[in-house]
Motif scaffolding. Structure first.
Motif, PDB file in Angstrom:
ATOM      1  N   MET A 177      -1.488  -0.057  -1.666  1.00 33.97           N
ATOM      2  CA  MET A 177      -0.660   0.476  -2.753  1.00 33.97           C
ATOM      3  C   MET A 177       0.819   0.507  -2.383  1.00 33.97           C
ATOM      4  O   MET A 177       1.672   0.662  -3.218  1.00 33.97           O
ATOM      5  N   PHE A 178       1.109   0.442  -1.083  1.00 37.45           N
ATOM      6  CA  PHE A 178       2.511   0.529  -0.685  1.00 37.45           C
ATOM      7  C   PHE A 178       3.245  -0.765  -1.006  1.00 37.45           C
ATOM      8  O   PHE A 178       2.767  -1.854  -0.719  1.00 37.45           O
ATOM      9  N   PHE A 179       4.417  -0.608  -1.600  1.00 38.27           N
ATOM     10  CA  PHE A 179       5.211  -1.774  -1.957  1.00 38.27           C
ATOM     11  C   PHE A 179       5.836  -2.383  -0.699  1.00 38.27           C
ATOM     12  O   PHE A 179       5.816  -3.570  -0.468  1.00 38.27           O
ATOM     13  N   HIS A 180       6.431  -1.528   0.095  1.00 39.00           N
ATOM     14  CA  HIS A 180       6.952  -1.964   1.381  1.00 39.00           C
ATOM     15  C   HIS A 180       6.318  -1.095   2.434  1.00 39.00           C
ATOM     16  O   HIS A 180       6.253   0.112   2.274  1.00 39.00           O
ATOM     17  N   ALA A 250      -4.698  11.514  -0.639  1.00 35.51           N
ATOM     18  CA  ALA A 250      -3.331  12.020  -0.753  1.00 35.51           C
ATOM     19  C   ALA A 250      -3.360  13.180  -1.727  1.00 35.51           C
ATOM     20  O   ALA A 250      -3.972  13.088  -2.790  1.00 35.51           O
ATOM     21  N   SER A 251      -2.706  14.294  -1.356  1.00 32.89           N
ATOM     22  CA  SER A 251      -2.759  15.460  -2.242  1.00 32.89           C
ATOM     23  C   SER A 251      -1.849  15.231  -3.438  1.00 32.89           C
ATOM     24  O   SER A 251      -0.762  14.683  -3.302  1.00 32.89           O
ATOM     25  N   THR A 265       4.607  11.505  -6.501  1.00 35.52           N
ATOM     26  CA  THR A 265       4.446  11.405  -5.048  1.00 35.52           C
ATOM     27  C   THR A 265       4.877  10.011  -4.604  1.00 35.52           C
ATOM     28  O   THR A 265       4.962   9.082  -5.414  1.00 35.52           O
ATOM     29  N   LEU A 266       5.087   9.898  -3.314  1.00 31.71           N
ATOM     30  CA  LEU A 266       5.555   8.625  -2.760  1.00 31.71           C
ATOM     31  C   LEU A 266       4.560   7.504  -3.057  1.00 31.71           C
ATOM     32  O   LEU A 266       4.944   6.395  -3.419  1.00 31.71           O
ATOM     33  N   ILE A 267       3.257   7.826  -2.934  1.00 33.46           N
ATOM     34  CA  ILE A 267       2.255   6.775  -3.166  1.00 33.46           C
ATOM     35  C   ILE A 267       2.275   6.343  -4.629  1.00 33.46           C
ATOM     36  O   ILE A 267       2.202   5.150  -4.939  1.00 33.46           O
ATOM     37  N   GLU A 268       2.435   7.310  -5.555  1.00 36.25           N
ATOM     38  CA  GLU A 268       2.499   6.955  -6.981  1.00 36.25           C
ATOM     39  C   GLU A 268       3.719   6.078  -7.249  1.00 36.25           C
ATOM     40  O   GLU A 268       3.647   5.094  -7.986  1.00 36.25           O
ATOM     41  N   ALA A 393       6.702  13.416  -0.557  1.00 38.21           N
ATOM     42  CA  ALA A 393       5.807  12.656   0.331  1.00 38.21           C
ATOM     43  C   ALA A 393       4.443  13.317   0.249  1.00 38.21           C
ATOM     44  O   ALA A 393       4.343  14.538   0.278  1.00 38.21           O
ATOM     45  N   ASP A 394       3.417  12.515   0.120  1.00 43.60           N
ATOM     46  CA  ASP A 394       2.063  13.065  -0.029  1.00 43.60           C
ATOM     47  C   ASP A 394       1.617  13.733   1.260  1.00 43.60           C
ATOM     48  O   ASP A 394       1.894  13.227   2.336  1.00 43.60           O
TER      49      ASP A 394
END
Ligand code: SF4
Ligand code: SF4
Length: 677
Positions: A177-180, A250-251, A265-268, A393-394
Motif C-alpha cells: 500500500m505504500f507509495f514510496h 494499523a490502528s 492515517t499515513l497508510i490511508e 502515523a499509524d
C-alpha cells in the motif's frame, strides 16, 4: 572411573587433593581414581581417553572446574573413546569449592560432599541413545506480506517446498500500500514487493493460496497436518514446520477526531497516493483543494525509519506535485539510514516545516480547518499551524487474527498481544512449540529492513531443523510408563512445549520426543509417578542429596547455576555449608525431593529460579514457586519451620544475589537451630 583435576595447580593450592583422592577411592561404585594437572588440555583428554578405553567404565565422574566450561570437551573426548557421553557427571570443585572457600580444610570437606553426590548420581545414569526421526521438509508460511514472501523465497532457495497462505485476495500486505518505501533508500513497491511477488510466482517450489485461512494444525515438528480453507474448497497440507508471518494491524484514528473528513492515517494517505490521484481533491477533504497538510508522528511510541521515510516522501510529493504547505510534527527525525538524510534535506529545501516536540501536539478545530499547536524544542517557541488535512502515523497493533491463530497453534502471546518474543532464552523467531516460528511484525513493531532480516532468520531456523530428511536427537527426554499412567492429563496441561499426546492404543499419555525440551515439569506434576526425565530420574536426583548438606541449593541451569559459577570466578566467598544441585528447570524440583531433603538431614533448602518472564521453559519458575509454597505447608504439618524452605529469583549474572541469598539462608537456618536449642 573418577578423575580429579588440579586445574593447573590452582586446586592443589586450595584443597587437599591426595585426601580427596583417598576419599573418592573408598566410595561405593568407584573402581578407579586418577589425578591430573589439567584434564581439559589435549594431554589431559588423551589420558582420559586412554584410561576409559582400558577400563570401559559404566560411568565417569570428573572432579574439576564448572561443567559450563568443560563439559562439552569431556563429552566429545568420551564419545571419541567409544564411551556414551551421557554417563559423565562433573563435580564442580573449582567454582563451588576452591574459589569460594578460603579455608583449605572446609574446601576439602565440601569437595568430598560434591564428589560423593556426583558418584551417587553417576552410578544410576543410563546411556542415552540417539534416534533418527524422518521429517517432512515442506514448510507452511502463514501470511503473504513482505515477511511471509521473503520467508518463502529464502526457504525455496534452500530447497524446501513452501505453501504460502494469505487471507487477503493478493500478496503484499501493508507494504504494497505504500507509495514510496524507505528501504535503504527510496524504492517503489513495484521494485520491492512487486519484484518479490514475481519471484514467488515464478518459483516452482512455492505454492500460493490467497483468500485462504488456516483452520487447524495437528501433529508435531517434522509432521504437521494443516487444514486450510481456500476459495476452491478445503485443503490438507502436510508440512514439517510452520512460519507465522501475519504482520500487524494499523490502528484507525482514535479519539474525538475519529471519523473527521480532515483526518487520516499515513497508510490511508499512501493508499490514495498509490492509486495515482492527480488532483488535490482527496476523498477526506472533498470538495476542497488541499493547501496545508500536517503530519503528526511518534504519538504513541517513536516510529521507525520506514514511517519517517514515508512521511518525508509524501511531504515532498505533496509539495512538488500539488504545491501544498507541509508541517511535520515529530519527537525525533530518524535520518540514520541510507538516503534518509538526503530525503530530509530535500524536504527542508522544498519548505517543509519540521517541528520537534516533546509534549504531544494539541489539535483543535478553527473555522473550517484544523489547528495544530506544539512547543518546538529546537526554537523553544510555541508554534501553531492551520491545516486542511491532518495525517497521523499509524500505531501498530496485533493483527486481528492473532489470538485465534495463537490458540490454534498453541503458541504463547506476549503481554502486548503480539506473539511472544520477550523470552531472552529463546531465539526471537522461535516459539514455545518446536517447529513453529514467528517472523516480522507479528512479533511487534519493526521496520521493513528488520522484518526482512527476521524472515531470513526464521527461514534459516527452519532449514537448520529440516535441512535433512531426518533429525537426529538424543533421547534425554521425558518418558512415560504407560502401565502407571492413569490418564489424569496433568502432564498434557503442564508441558510448556505441547510435547505430550494421548496414545489411544495404550490408553496412556506419551511423549513426543522430537518436541520435548527436557525441562522435567511434567515429571514433577504426575501424581502416578509415571514420568521420569532421562538422567534426572527421581532416584538419580535423590542419590545426590543423601546425606543432605546443611543447606541444599537447587539451581536452575539457565540462571542460578551460571550465577553461582560467576560468584566462583569472581572468588566471592560464601558459606561452605551450601551444596548446589543443578536442575534443567526449577519446575523439575518435585515436592517429594523437598520433603525428603529434610528427612535426609538438610536444615534448609533454597530453590533458585529464573526471574519472572525469563524462564526458558515459559513458566517453570512459577510452577516451582507454587510447589515451594505447598512444601512450606507440608513442613509446617511436620513441625518444621517453613522458613527453612525458600524460593528466590535471579539472573545468570546475579553472582552477588546468589551469594547474598545463600548467606542469608545459612544465617536463618543457624538462627532457627539456635532457637530450637
Ligand atoms: S500426569 Fe502422569 S498419570 Fe497423568 S496423564 Fe500424565 S503420565 Fe499419565
Ligand atoms: S520434559 Fe518438559 S518439554 Fe518434555 S514433555 Fe515434559 S514438560 Fe514437556
Amino acid at each position: 572411573d573418577l578423575f580429579i583435576c588440579s586445574c593447573g595447580g590452582t586446586l592443589k593450592d586450595a584443597s587437599e587433593l591426595e585426601e580427596l583422592s583417598g576419599f573418592a577411592g573408598k566410595l561405593p561404585h568407584v573402581g578407579y581414581v586418577r589425578t591430573h594437572s589439567a584434564s581439559c588440555t589435549k594431554s589431559g583428554l588423551e589420558v582420559l581417553q586412554s584410561e576409559v578405553k582400558k577400563t570401559l567404565p559404566a560411568g565417569v565422574v570428573i572432579a574439576a572446574c564448572s561443567p559450563l566450561w568443560c563439559e562439552n570437551r569431556f563429552r566429545a573426548a568420551l564419545s571419541e573413546a567409544g564411551i556414551n557421553p551421557s554417563v559423565l557427571t562433573i563435580a564442580n570443585i573449582r567454582e563451588q569449592c576452591a574459589w569460594v572457600c578460603p579455608d583449605r580444610h572446609k574446601a576439602t570437606e565440601k569437595a568430598k560432599r560434591l564428589i560423593r553426590a556426583a558418584v551417587g548420581r553417576c552410578a544410576l545414569l543410563e546411556p542415552v541413545q540417539c534416534q533418527q526421526f524422518q521429517v517432512n521438509r515442506d514448510v507452511l508460511v502463514v501470511g503473504g506480506g513482505i515477511t511471509g514472501v521473503q520467508c518463502s523465497l529464502c526457504l525455496a532457495e534452500m530447497g524446501h517446498k513452501v505453501f504460502l497462505i494469505e487471507r487477503q485476495p493478493r500478496l503484499g500486505g501493508h507494504t504494497a500500500m505504500f507509495f514510496h518505501l524507505y528501504q535503504g533508500g527510496s524504492v517503489s513497491p513495484e521494485k520491492l514487493i512487486g519484484g518479490m511477488i514475481s519471484r514467488v510466482e515464478g518459483s516452482g517450489r512455492i505454492k500460493v493460496f490467497t483468500s485462504a485461512k488456516l483452520l487447524d494444525l495437528r501433529g508435531q515438528v517434522g509432521a504437521f497436518t494443516a487444514s486450510v480453507n481456500t476459495p476452491r474448497g478445503p485443503l490438507t497440507l502436510s508440512v514439517g514446520a510452520v512460519i507465522v508471518a501475519t504482520g500487524y494491524s494499523a490502528s484507525p484514528v482514535q479519539g474525538p477526531l475519529s471519523g473527521s473528513q480532515r483526518v487520516t492515517t499515513l497508510i490511508e494517505l499512501e493508499k490514495t497516493l498509490n492509486e495515482g490521484q492527480e488532483s488535490l481533491v482527496l476523498p477526506w477533504s472533498s470538495p476542497h483543494r488541499l493547501r496545508n497538510v500536517a503530519f503528526i508522528l511518534d504519538q504513541t511510541s517513536e516510529q521507525d525509519k520506514t514511517v519517517t521515510g514515508a512521511a518525508l516522501n509524501d511531504s515532498l510529493l505533496l509539495k512538488r506535485r500539488f504545491g501544498c504547505e507541509v508541517y511535520i510534527f515529530c519527537k525525533n527525525v530518524r535520518v540514520a539510514g541510507d538516503g534518509l538524510e538526503q530525503l530530509y534535506s530535500a524536504a527542508r529545501q522544498q519548505g517543509a516545516v519540521i517541528v520537534k516536540y516533546s509534549d504531544s501536539p494539541a489539535v483543535s478545530a478553527c473555522d473550517s480547518k484544523l489547528c495544530v499547536q506544539a512547543r518546538d524544542e529546537l526554537s523553544g517557541q510555541q508554534v501553531q499551524y492551520e491545516c486542511d488535512l491532518l495525517v497521523f502515523a499509524d500505531s501498530l497493533l496485533p493483527q486481528e487474527e492473532t489470538e485465534r491463530l495463537a490458540r490454534l497453534l498453541k503458541v504463547n502471546l506476549g503481554p502486548d498481544g503480539f506473539y511472544q518474543d520477550d523470552n531472552p532464552w529463546q531465539l526471537p523467531v522461535s516459539s514455545n512449540r518446536e517447529g513453529i516460528f514467528f517472523a516480522g511484525c507479528c512479533r511487534g513493531e519493526m521496520d521493513i529492513q528488520q522484518a526482512l532480516t527476521d524472515a531470513e532468520a526464521a527461514a534459516g531456523s527452519v532449514h537448520r531443523l529440516l535441512g535433512e530428511d531426518v533429525i537426529t536427537k538424543d533421547l534425554d527426554t521425558a518418558s512415560i510408563d504407560p502401565d502407571k499412567c492413569v490418564l489424569c492429563l496433568n502432564c498434557l496441561r503442564t508441558c510448556p512445549n505441547h510435547a505430550i499426546q494421548i496414545d489411544h492404543e495404550k490408553q496412556a499419555a506419551a511423549v513426543i520426543e522430537l518436541a520435548c525440551q527436557s525441562c522435567g515439569s511434567c515429571a514433577s506434576e504426575c501424581p502416578a509417578k509415571a514420568i521420569q526425565l532421562v538422567n534426572y530420574t527421581d532416584s538419580q536426583m535423590l542419590a545426590q542429596t543423601e546425606p543432605a548438606p546443611k543447606l541444599l541449593v537447587y539451581c536452575c541451569e539457565h540462571s542460578a547455576y551460571p550465577a553461582a559459577d560467576l560468584a566462583g570466578r569472581l572468588k566471592i566467598p560464601y558459606s561452605d555449608q551450601a551444596s548446589i544441585v543443578r536442575v534443567p528447570c526449577a519446575a523439575k524440583i518435585d515436592l517429594q525431593y523437598l520433603v525428603k531433603d529434610f528427612e535426609n538431614g538438610a536444615r534448609g533448602v533454597l530453590v533458585l529460579a529464573c526471574h519472572e518472564d525469563a524462564c526458558q521453559h515459559i513458566n517453570g519458575n512459577l510452577r516451582a514457586s507454587k510447589r515451594v509454597e505447598l512444601g512450606r505447608k507440608i513442613l509446617e504439618e511436620l513441625n518444621i519451620e517453613p522458613e527453612r524452605l525458600e524460593l528466590r529469583y535471579l539472573s545468570p549474572m546475579g553472582a552477588q544475589d546468589f551469594v547474598q541469598y545463600v548467606n542469608e539462608m545459612v544465617q536463618r537456618i543457624e538462627e532457627l537451630d539456635r532457637r530450637k536449642g
